[in-house]
Design an enzyme around this catalytic site. Structure first.
Site, short mmCIF file in Angstrom:
data_model
loop_
_atom_site.label_atom_id
_atom_site.label_comp_id
_atom_site.label_asym_id
_atom_site.label_seq_id
_atom_site.Cartn_x
_atom_site.Cartn_y
_atom_site.Cartn_z
N GLU A 176 -9.73 -6.39 -4.21
CA GLU A 176 -9.21 -5.08 -3.74
C GLU A 176 -9.35 -3.78 -3.22
OE1 GLU A 176 -6.06 -4.01 -2.51
OE2 GLU A 176 -4.92 -5.87 -3.03
N HIS A 195 -7.02 -6.22 -0.05
CA HIS A 195 -5.49 -5.52 0.19
C HIS A 195 -5.29 -5.83 0.85
CE1 HIS A 195 -3.83 -0.94 -0.21
NE2 HIS A 195 -4.27 -1.08 0.58
N SER A 198 0.88 -1.31 0.27
CA SER A 198 0.01 0.07 0.08
C SER A 198 0.82 1.58 0.05
CB SER A 198 -0.75 0.14 1.52
OG SER A 198 -2.44 1.18 0.76
#
Length: 301
Positions: A246, A273, A109
Site C-alpha cells: 500500500e 492501493h 482513498s
C-alpha cells in the site's frame, strides 16, 4: 430504484453523473478517490455483490470526468467548491436525492476520508462504513510513502525526486518516470487495461488542490488533514480494508481498528492501493463477509 445512469442536478445548479446497478434491499453508496478520480473501479461491484441482493450506487464527484467541471481558475469558485466541507455536504445531498437511508458507505482513498467524516457527522443514516485504503491523518501517510520510495528506488533516484520536488518542476520527465515505477509497485499493481483511457480522466485542478502532483507527495490542502482524535466517535460497524503493498501505512490501519469501537481490519495479499482490482477475489470475499455479518447481526469486533 431506477437502474443505470441518472444525471442529478444539485441545489447549486451543477450536475453529477450517477449510476445504479443491482437489485435488492441492501444499498451501497460508493465514493471514489483522488480527489478528482472517477467511479470506474466500482463498475463491477453490482455484479460481484448480486448474490447478496445489493444495489450499488456510484457517482463522479463535482469536477470529476463524467460530472460538471466548474471553472476552478475563478478564485471564488475554487474557494467555494475546493473544500472538504463541500465534498462532505455533496455526499449527503446525493444520499437524499437518491433516496437512500440505512445504507452502507464505501470510500476509496480520498473517498475513505469522506466516509470517516460522514460516519462522524451523519452516522445515523448508516448501516456500516467501509474505509478502503485510507488512514485518519496525513502525517503517517507521508512518513510511509517516504519509506516506500526509499525501499523501491535507489538512493540516487530518491535524491533526484527530492531535488525536483524542492524546485517544483513537476513535469520533469525523469521525475515522472520514477513516479510511474512507484505507481506500478504500490498503486495499480495489476495495471488493468479495462480502466485505461486514451486521455487522462483525472481532474487535475481538484487533485492538485488537495493532494499535489502525485501520490508520493502531499503539497495541497490535505497535508494538514488529521481526525485521529475523532475516530473513536464512529459508532457504526466499520470495515478497514487495505492492500498489503500500500501507499497507506498498515500500522496506522491497525491503530484505527483498535480505536474505532466496532471495527474489523482486513488486508489483501498482492494488493496495492487499488486492491479491489489487484486481487479482486480476496477483496470481495472480505467485503461480502462484512455486509453479511452486519445484515445477519453477527458482526463483532
Amino acid at each position: 430504484m431506477k437502474q443505470g445512469t441518472t444525471i442529478l442536478t444539485l441545489d447549486n445548479g451543477y450536475h453529477l453523473w450517477t449510476n445504479t446497478q443491482g437489485k435488492g434491499d441492501i444499498h451501497l453508496l460508493c465514493l471514489h478517490g483522488g480527489p478528482g478520480g472517477t467511479h470506474e473501479y466500482w463498475e463491477n461491484f453490482g455484479e460481484e455483490l448480486a448474490d447478496l441482493g445489493v444495489q450499488v450506487h456510484m457517482y463522479d464527484q463535482l469536477g470529476s470526468f463524467y460530472s460538471d467541471q466548474p471553472d476552478y481558475s475563478d478564485p471564488e469558485i475554487a474557494k467555494k467548491y475546493l473544500t472538504t466541507d463541500y465534498f462532505l455536504g455533496e455526499v449527503e445531498e446525493v444520499r437524499k436525492k437518491l433516496g437512500l437511508d440505512h445504507f452502507y458507505l464505501i470510500g476509496q482513498s480520498w473517498g475513505g476520508a469522506l466516509t470517516q467524516l460522514y460516519a462522524l457527522k451523519y452516522g445515523q443514516h448508516l448501516k456500516g462504513a467501509i474505509i478502503s485504503s485510507m488512514v485518519d491523518n496525513i502525517n503517517e501517510y507521508v512518513e510511509h510513502i517516504n519509506l516506500v520510495r526509499e525501499e523501491a528506488l535507489p538512493p540516487s533516484a530518491v535524491k533526484y525526486m527530492k531535488k525536483i520536488e524542492k524546485a517544483g518542476k513537476w513535469d520533469d520527465p525523469q521525475y515522472q518516470k520514477y513516479v510511474d515505477v512507484l505507481n506500478r509497485g504500490y498503486v495499480d499493481r495489476k495495471q488493468p487495461p479495462a480502466i485505461s483511457h486514451l486521455i487522462s480522466t483525472m481532474a487535475t485542478p481538484v487533485y492538485n488542490a488537495f493532494q499535489g502532483d502525485n501520490e508520493f507527495v502531499v503539497t495541497g490542502k490535505l497535508k494538514d488533514w488529521d481526525i485521529s482524535d475523532q475516530i473513536h466517535n464512529i459508532k457504526v460497524p466499520t470495515l478497514l480494508t487495505f492492500g498489503e503493498h500500500e501507499t497507506m501505512p498498515l500500522k496506522a490501519a491497525q491503530r484505527m481498528a483498535e480505536v474505532i469501537p466496532h471495527a474489523r481490519l482486513v488486508t489483501t495479499p498482492n494488493g496495492g492501493h487499488h486492491h479491489m482490482i489487484d486481487n479482486a477475489p480476496v477483496y470481495f470475499k472480505h467485503l461480502k463477509q462484512f455486509i453479511s455479518d452486519v445484515e445477519n447481526g453477527t458482526f463483532n469486533d
